[in-house]
Design a protein around this motif. Sequence first.
Motif, PDB file in Angstrom:
ATOM      1  N   ALA A  42       1.958  26.063 107.783  1.00  0.00           N
ATOM      2  CA  ALA A  42       0.939  25.147 107.276  1.00  0.00           C
ATOM      3  C   ALA A  42       1.551  24.070 106.391  1.00  0.00           C
ATOM      4  O   ALA A  42       1.147  22.909 106.415  1.00  0.00           O
ATOM      5  CB  ALA A  42      -0.128  25.924 106.502  1.00  0.00           C
ATOM      6  N   THR A  43       2.572  24.442 105.598  1.00  0.00           N
ATOM      7  CA  THR A  43       3.219  23.433 104.761  1.00  0.00           C
ATOM      8  C   THR A  43       3.938  22.400 105.612  1.00  0.00           C
ATOM      9  O   THR A  43       3.938  21.205 105.289  1.00  0.00           O
ATOM     10  CB  THR A  43       4.226  24.054 103.771  1.00  0.00           C
ATOM     11  N   LYS A  44       4.538  22.826 106.707  1.00  0.00           N
ATOM     12  CA  LYS A  44       5.270  21.885 107.546  1.00  0.00           C
ATOM     13  C   LYS A  44       4.325  21.004 108.363  1.00  0.00           C
ATOM     14  O   LYS A  44       4.656  19.851 108.679  1.00  0.00           O
ATOM     15  CB  LYS A  44       6.253  22.635 108.453  1.00  0.00           C
ATOM     16  N   ALA A  45       3.149  21.529 108.694  1.00  0.00           N
ATOM     17  CA  ALA A  45       2.133  20.677 109.317  1.00  0.00           C
ATOM     18  C   ALA A  45       1.667  19.606 108.332  1.00  0.00           C
ATOM     19  O   ALA A  45       1.411  18.454 108.711  1.00  0.00           O
ATOM     20  CB  ALA A  45       0.953  21.523 109.784  1.00  0.00           C
ATOM     21  N   ALA A  46       1.578  19.967 107.061  1.00  0.00           N
ATOM     22  CA  ALA A  46       1.214  18.992 106.030  1.00  0.00           C
ATOM     23  C   ALA A  46       2.273  17.911 105.908  1.00  0.00           C
ATOM     24  O   ALA A  46       1.961  16.720 105.761  1.00  0.00           O
ATOM     25  CB  ALA A  46       1.020  19.694 104.689  1.00  0.00           C
ATOM     26  N   VAL A  47       3.549  18.301 105.975  1.00  0.00           N
ATOM     27  CA  VAL A  47       4.641  17.337 105.914  1.00  0.00           C
ATOM     28  C   VAL A  47       4.515  16.322 107.048  1.00  0.00           C
ATOM     29  O   VAL A  47       4.647  15.109 106.844  1.00  0.00           O
ATOM     30  CB  VAL A  47       6.005  18.050 105.971  1.00  0.00           C
ATOM     31  N   ARG A  48       4.247  16.825 108.246  1.00  0.00           N
ATOM     32  CA  ARG A  48       4.081  15.923 109.399  1.00  0.00           C
ATOM     33  C   ARG A  48       2.925  14.962 109.169  1.00  0.00           C
ATOM     34  O   ARG A  48       3.009  13.763 109.483  1.00  0.00           O
ATOM     35  CB  ARG A  48       3.850  16.744 110.679  1.00  0.00           C
ATOM     36  N   SER A  49       1.848  15.463 108.612  1.00  0.00           N
ATOM     37  CA  SER A  49       0.680  14.633 108.344  1.00  0.00           C
ATOM     38  C   SER A  49       0.974  13.569 107.285  1.00  0.00           C
ATOM     39  O   SER A  49       0.524  12.428 107.391  1.00  0.00           O
ATOM     40  CB  SER A  49      -0.492  15.511 107.901  1.00  0.00           C
ATOM     41  N   PHE A  50       1.723  13.944 106.260  1.00  0.00           N
ATOM     42  CA  PHE A  50       2.119  12.970 105.241  1.00  0.00           C
ATOM     43  C   PHE A  50       2.797  11.757 105.878  1.00  0.00           C
ATOM     44  O   PHE A  50       2.498  10.609 105.550  1.00  0.00           O
ATOM     45  CB  PHE A  50       3.085  13.602 104.238  1.00  0.00           C
ATOM     46  N   ALA A  51       3.738  12.001 106.769  1.00  0.00           N
ATOM     47  CA  ALA A  51       4.491  10.904 107.375  1.00  0.00           C
ATOM     48  C   ALA A  51       3.566   9.951 108.122  1.00  0.00           C
ATOM     49  O   ALA A  51       3.728   8.726 108.030  1.00  0.00           O
ATOM     50  CB  ALA A  51       5.565  11.457 108.312  1.00  0.00           C
ATOM     51  N   ARG A  52       2.622  10.493 108.860  1.00  0.00           N
ATOM     52  CA  ARG A  52       1.693   9.647 109.611  1.00  0.00           C
ATOM     53  C   ARG A  52       0.904   8.729 108.683  1.00  0.00           C
ATOM     54  O   ARG A  52       0.661   7.557 109.007  1.00  0.00           O
ATOM     55  CB  ARG A  52       0.722  10.507 110.408  1.00  0.00           C
ATOM     56  N   SER A  53       0.465   9.261 107.558  1.00  0.00           N
ATOM     57  CA  SER A  53      -0.355   8.481 106.630  1.00  0.00           C
ATOM     58  C   SER A  53       0.484   7.542 105.773  1.00  0.00           C
ATOM     59  O   SER A  53       0.089   6.399 105.507  1.00  0.00           O
ATOM     60  CB  SER A  53      -1.165   9.412 105.720  1.00  0.00           C
ATOM     61  N   TRP A  54       1.643   7.999 105.333  1.00  0.00           N
ATOM     62  CA  TRP A  54       2.446   7.195 104.410  1.00  0.00           C
ATOM     63  C   TRP A  54       2.970   5.926 105.056  1.00  0.00           C
ATOM     64  O   TRP A  54       3.123   4.908 104.378  1.00  0.00           O
ATOM     65  CB  TRP A  54       3.593   8.024 103.852  1.00  0.00           C
ATOM     66  N   ILE A  55       3.257   5.946 106.362  1.00  0.00           N
ATOM     67  CA  ILE A  55       3.744   4.713 106.982  1.00  0.00           C
ATOM     68  C   ILE A  55       2.664   3.635 106.953  1.00  0.00           C
ATOM     69  O   ILE A  55       2.982   2.435 106.955  1.00  0.00           O
ATOM     70  CB  ILE A  55       4.251   4.939 108.423  1.00  0.00           C
ATOM     71  N   LEU A  56       1.396   4.038 106.893  1.00  0.00           N
ATOM     72  CA  LEU A  56       0.303   3.068 106.768  1.00  0.00           C
ATOM     73  C   LEU A  56       0.146   2.625 105.317  1.00  0.00           C
ATOM     74  O   LEU A  56      -0.072   1.444 105.034  1.00  0.00           O
ATOM     75  CB  LEU A  56      -0.994   3.667 107.297  1.00  0.00           C
ATOM     76  N   ASP A  57       0.258   3.566 104.390  1.00  0.00           N
ATOM     77  CA  ASP A  57       0.194   3.211 102.972  1.00  0.00           C
ATOM     78  C   ASP A  57       1.330   2.262 102.584  1.00  0.00           C
ATOM     79  O   ASP A  57       1.172   1.438 101.669  1.00  0.00           O
ATOM     80  CB  ASP A  57       0.286   4.471 102.100  1.00  0.00           C
TER      81      ASP A  57
END
Length: 245
Positions: A153-168
């Motif tokens: 679950a933590t590594k799925a969160a890491v993947r999700s961070f990357a998707r959002s941060w490139i937009l931020d």
Amino acid sequence: MSKKLSGKVAVVTGGSAGIGLATAKRFVEEGAKVFITGRRQNELDKAVAEIHGDVTAIQGDTSNLDDIQRIYEVVDNEAGHIDVLFVNAGFYEFGKFGEISEDHFDRTFNTNVKGLLFTVQEALPLLSKEASVILNGSIASLKGLPSFSVYAATKAAVRSFARSWILDLKGTGIRVNVLSPGHTETPGLANLWQEGTRERVVPTVPLARMGQPEDLAKAAVFLASDESSYVTGVELFVDGGAAQY
């Protein structure tokens, strides 16, 4: 032969062993000035002696915000900016569903999610234009593994961070990518696995071998260098094909 990271400043968290150490060593070989972090000073000292180059060790726990800020104060004072940030520090242990404790959950999420988030966020003022941020993921982000649900679950969160941060971070030139290892020969994995586990796992890997920290280090150099200047938001699996079945 030109060095791919010549003149760059890199920070590698969890850089005293395994993938972090191999990557720090390769970054130095490619011409970078490298800062490594870790919780144990004696392990950091050994890593510095092994790397043999322009490397500075900073003791600190990246699950602790005060330590993160102190680490960046040292980097700021000695280098003034960061071109490459490899957020490699992580924690894993088995936790069978039905027996998961609050301590297990907190330890895993505090390092792999909270610590990772604030390690990147606190670095933002120091990140140079077109800096490369590399997040250490795992094939567990998309594969079910027994007794590993909290870690996964933590590594799925890491993947999700990357998707959002490139937009931020749109318009800044800063790139964020995830480097996801499969079964890799590291001291942490050796301590975790029971006798015979390795022999059972290797035949399931399409390339029929365990990964080595150097395999990840080579991929990290690509993501850190200008050769990947148009690559952002991806999850790069370095796993011998293990995530593909």
